[in-house]
Design an enzyme around this catalytic site. Structure first.
Site, PDB file in Angstrom:
ATOM      1  N   PHE A 101       0.835  -1.202   0.000  1.00 50.19           N
ATOM      2  CA  PHE A 101       0.000   0.000   0.000  1.00 50.19           C
ATOM      3  C   PHE A 101       0.872   1.255   0.000  1.00 50.19           C
ATOM      4  O   PHE A 101       1.804   1.361   0.788  1.00 50.19           O
ATOM      5  CB  PHE A 101      -0.933  -0.016   1.208  1.00 50.19           C
ATOM      6  CG  PHE A 101      -2.060   0.967   1.102  1.00 50.19           C
ATOM      7  CD1 PHE A 101      -3.133   0.710   0.269  1.00 50.19           C
ATOM      8  CD2 PHE A 101      -2.046   2.151   1.816  1.00 50.19           C
ATOM      9  CE1 PHE A 101      -4.182   1.615   0.158  1.00 50.19           C
ATOM     10  CE2 PHE A 101      -3.085   3.070   1.709  1.00 50.19           C
ATOM     11  CZ  PHE A 101      -4.156   2.788   0.875  1.00 50.19           C
TER      12      PHE A 101
ATOM     13  N   ASP B 276       1.033  -4.687   8.649  1.00 49.18           N
ATOM     14  CA  ASP B 276      -0.097  -3.799   8.434  1.00 49.18           C
ATOM     15  C   ASP B 276      -1.331  -4.664   8.202  1.00 49.18           C
ATOM     16  O   ASP B 276      -1.416  -5.403   7.210  1.00 49.18           O
ATOM     17  CB  ASP B 276       0.148  -2.879   7.235  1.00 49.18           C
ATOM     18  CG  ASP B 276      -0.933  -1.810   7.101  1.00 49.18           C
ATOM     19  OD1 ASP B 276      -2.081  -2.082   7.524  1.00 49.18           O
ATOM     20  OD2 ASP B 276      -0.645  -0.725   6.580  1.00 49.18           O
TER      21      ASP B 276
ATOM     22  N   TYR C  29     -11.536   2.117   9.446  1.00 53.26           N
ATOM     23  CA  TYR C  29     -12.711   2.452   8.627  1.00 53.26           C
ATOM     24  C   TYR C  29     -13.015   1.440   7.533  1.00 53.26           C
ATOM     25  O   TYR C  29     -13.916   1.627   6.742  1.00 53.26           O
ATOM     26  CB  TYR C  29     -12.587   3.853   8.031  1.00 53.26           C
ATOM     27  CG  TYR C  29     -11.285   4.141   7.303  1.00 53.26           C
ATOM     28  CD1 TYR C  29     -11.086   3.675   6.017  1.00 53.26           C
ATOM     29  CD2 TYR C  29     -10.281   4.874   7.907  1.00 53.26           C
ATOM     30  CE1 TYR C  29      -9.896   3.929   5.346  1.00 53.26           C
ATOM     31  CE2 TYR C  29      -9.089   5.139   7.244  1.00 53.26           C
ATOM     32  CZ  TYR C  29      -8.898   4.651   5.967  1.00 53.26           C
ATOM     33  OH  TYR C  29      -7.721   4.897   5.306  1.00 53.26           O
ATOM     34  N   LYS C  30     -12.229   0.366   7.441  1.00 55.25           N
ATOM     35  CA  LYS C  30     -12.514  -0.649   6.426  1.00 55.25           C
ATOM     36  C   LYS C  30     -13.446  -1.700   7.022  1.00 55.25           C
ATOM     37  O   LYS C  30     -14.588  -1.391   7.318  1.00 55.25           O
ATOM     38  CB  LYS C  30     -11.198  -1.214   5.890  1.00 55.25           C
ATOM     39  CG  LYS C  30     -10.470  -0.146   5.067  1.00 55.25           C
ATOM     40  CD  LYS C  30      -9.061  -0.499   4.687  1.00 55.25           C
ATOM     41  CE  LYS C  30      -8.464   0.666   3.874  1.00 55.25           C
ATOM     42  NZ  LYS C  30      -7.012   0.644   3.829  1.00 55.25           N
TER      43      LYS C  30
ATOM     44  N   ARG D 229     -12.187  -4.092  -7.853  1.00 56.54           N
ATOM     45  CA  ARG D 229     -12.241  -4.820  -6.572  1.00 56.54           C
ATOM     46  C   ARG D 229     -13.686  -4.843  -6.073  1.00 56.54           C
ATOM     47  O   ARG D 229     -14.431  -3.866  -6.218  1.00 56.54           O
ATOM     48  CB  ARG D 229     -11.410  -4.116  -5.506  1.00 56.54           C
ATOM     49  CG  ARG D 229      -9.979  -3.853  -5.835  1.00 56.54           C
ATOM     50  CD  ARG D 229      -9.254  -3.344  -4.591  1.00 56.54           C
ATOM     51  NE  ARG D 229      -9.880  -2.132  -4.026  1.00 56.54           N
ATOM     52  CZ  ARG D 229      -9.484  -1.524  -2.919  1.00 56.54           C
ATOM     53  NH1 ARG D 229      -8.471  -2.013  -2.216  1.00 56.54           N
ATOM     54  NH2 ARG D 229     -10.092  -0.435  -2.494  1.00 56.54           N
TER      55      ARG D 229
HETATM   56  C1  LIG Z   1      -6.327   1.710   4.090  1.00 55.59           C
HETATM   57  C2  LIG Z   1      -4.901   1.472   4.385  1.00 55.59           C
HETATM   58  C3  LIG Z   1      -4.150   2.429   5.069  1.00 55.59           C
HETATM   59  C4  LIG Z   1      -4.778   3.719   5.467  1.00 55.59           C
HETATM   60  O1  LIG Z   1      -3.914   4.622   6.026  1.00 55.59           O
HETATM   61  P1  LIG Z   1      -4.500   5.972   6.623  1.00 55.59           P
HETATM   62  O2  LIG Z   1      -3.333   6.619   7.252  1.00 55.59           O
HETATM   63  O3  LIG Z   1      -5.539   5.578   7.640  1.00 55.59           O
HETATM   64  O4  LIG Z   1      -5.104   6.768   5.533  1.00 55.59           O
HETATM   65  C5  LIG Z   1      -2.831   2.132   5.344  1.00 55.59           C
HETATM   66  N1  LIG Z   1      -2.279   0.960   4.968  1.00 55.59           N
HETATM   67  C6  LIG Z   1      -2.994   0.027   4.304  1.00 55.59           C
HETATM   68  C7  LIG Z   1      -2.369  -1.257   3.918  1.00 55.59           C
HETATM   69  C8  LIG Z   1      -4.323   0.257   3.990  1.00 55.59           C
HETATM   70  O5  LIG Z   1      -5.025  -0.651   3.335  1.00 55.59           O
END
Ligand SMILES: *Cc1c(COP(=O)(O)O)cnc(C)c1O
Length: 406
Positions: free
Chosen positions: A125, A196, A221-222, A365
């Site tokens: 990511f 992560d 938030y996911k 997705r």
């Molecule tokens: C969604 C996501 C994030 C989000 O990071 P924010 O700092 O909350 O915007 C980080 N890492 C991964 C792998 C994600 O899927």
């Protein structure tokens, strides 16, 4: 799964079916983007309103104690621990995933001054890679970031590596890495590992302590359905808590935040990784999502997500090129396909009430949040996708515009 899985039969036997009604489900929409922003738990609307009107409105500053706002980061963190195989005192809700990555990466690198390398994987990511770049830059000296993919990753684990940072579930492909095996391999080379869990928590079974994990971060938030911009969480194994120090040494991570001393002294335990004042309204919404996930149970949620994915893939068949693993045991909570017109296909589906999303360069997705979704609606959405592709219904200028956020 049998070749002809029957969605109605799966729904009738679904132990999580009752959770559907716990979520707002706007009419005419099949929501397959819960891996990007989870849907609203109905309880959150009332709970946030009560915190605003009663706790904030009437208690004012007294609310920090009388409503235990001060305890929210540890309390909600303790609940998330129950979803990821951690102890309650190993998890804290704080900041964003990006900020939590920074805090833990710098702390881990500073604890390993003799090892210059932080190792990660290209294609993980973007914010993870960006934060690693920034962390390495701020550490200065000989520190460097090394990105290795696939089969090159594990051989790169040498005595130079202080820290390995990986996403457990890949945001685009949905592939799940083997946390136990990779952690053991990295630790054998003397490295720490930071996982992560953003695309895992709430939808993939995670057993941090069962894997002897060191550090982790994750998103609120996911699949935790904590609301837009919900605070994130971090995990620090007990054995590391007193030797790692946050580079964002704010007052909420101080041993005595309300003594107003001039010097910084880290709080004992994971609390030292707090930075500033926690966002209580956002934490309230997140806590509602986390409570539903806990009630459902991580194992049952993961099992349903796998079966939903199997069902989706079965109905799509060979109509599209697969981007995610076909094997449910190696796949996270979403399915993904490649198509040169993926963006237009997703727009066409949205116009027909099925909300999925698009990721560069050619991937669509479909998030399969196990609590709000039924097998029947997921099957209908998959059938619609096949029809849109087969009839080229997406081949229309209306579906070719690019939105800013998708
Ligand atoms: C969604 C996501 C994030 C989000 O990071 P924010 O700092 O909350 O915007 C980080 N890492 C991964 C792998 C994600 O899927």
């Amino acid at each position: 799964m049998t070749p002809a899985a029957d969605p109605a039969a799966l729904d009738a036997a679904d132990p999580l079916a009752r959770f559907r009604d716990a979520f707002a489900r706007p009419g005419g929409v099949t929501y397959l983007a819960g891996n990007s922003l989870g849907p609203l738990p109905k309880a959150a609307a009332g709970r946030v309103a009560r915190v605003v009107e009663v706790e904030w409105g009437e208690s004012l500053v007294r609310g920090w104690n009388s409503h235990d706002w001060i305890g929210a980061p540890a309390r909600v963190g303790g609940k998330i621990a129950g979803l990821i195989g951690a102890e309650p005192d190993e998890v804290l809700v704080a900041d964003s995933t990006s900020a939590n990555l920074y805090k833990l990466v710098v702390a881990a690198m500073q604890a390993r001054p003799d090892r210059p390398v932080v190792l990660s994987a290209p294609g993980d990511f973007p914010t993870d890679l960006y934060m690693l770049e920034g962390a390495v830059r701020s550490l200065g000296g000989r520190r460097r970031l090394d990105l290795r993919s696939g089969e090159d990753l594990e051989p790169a684990l040498s005595g130079e590596v202080a820290l390995l940072v990986l996403c457990q579930t890949h945001y685009r492909t949905g592939a799940v890495r083997d946390m136990a095996a990779i952690t053991a391999r990295a630790q054998a080379a003397g490295a720490l590992v930071l996982w992560d869990l953003s695309h895992s928590t709430g939808v993939v079974e995670v057993d941090l302590n069962g894997c002897n994990a060191d550090l982790a971060v994750g998103c609120g938030y996911k699949y935790l359905n904590g609301g837009p911009g919900a605070p994130a969480f971090l995990f620090v194994a007990r054995r590391h808590q007193d030797s790692l120090v946050s580079p964002l040494s704010g007052w909420f991570g101080h041993a005595r935040p309300f003594a107003f001393e001039d010097g910084y002294e880290p709080a004992p335990g994971v609390a030292r990784f707090a930075c500033g004042t926690p966002p209580i309204l956002s934490m309230t919404a997140l806590e509602c999502g986390v409570e539903l996930a806990l009630e459902a149970g991580a194992a049952a949620s993961a099992a349903k997500a796998r079966t939903l994915g199997d069902l989706f893939l079965q109905r799509v068949g060979d109509a599209l090129a697969l981007e995610c693993p076909a094997d449910g045991a190696r796949r996270g909570g979403h399915v993904a396909f490649r198509h040169t017109d993926a963006h237009a296909i997703v727009q066409c589906l949205i116009a027909r009430g099925v909300i999925g999303d698009y990721r560069e360069p050619d991937v669509m997705r479909f998030g399969l949040s196990p609590l709000p979704l039924s097998y029947a609606e997921v099957a209908r959405a998959a059938d619609l996708l096949v029809e849109v592709v087969r009839t080229r219904a997406y081949d229309d200028p209306a579906f070719r515009h690019r939105a800013k956020v998708t």
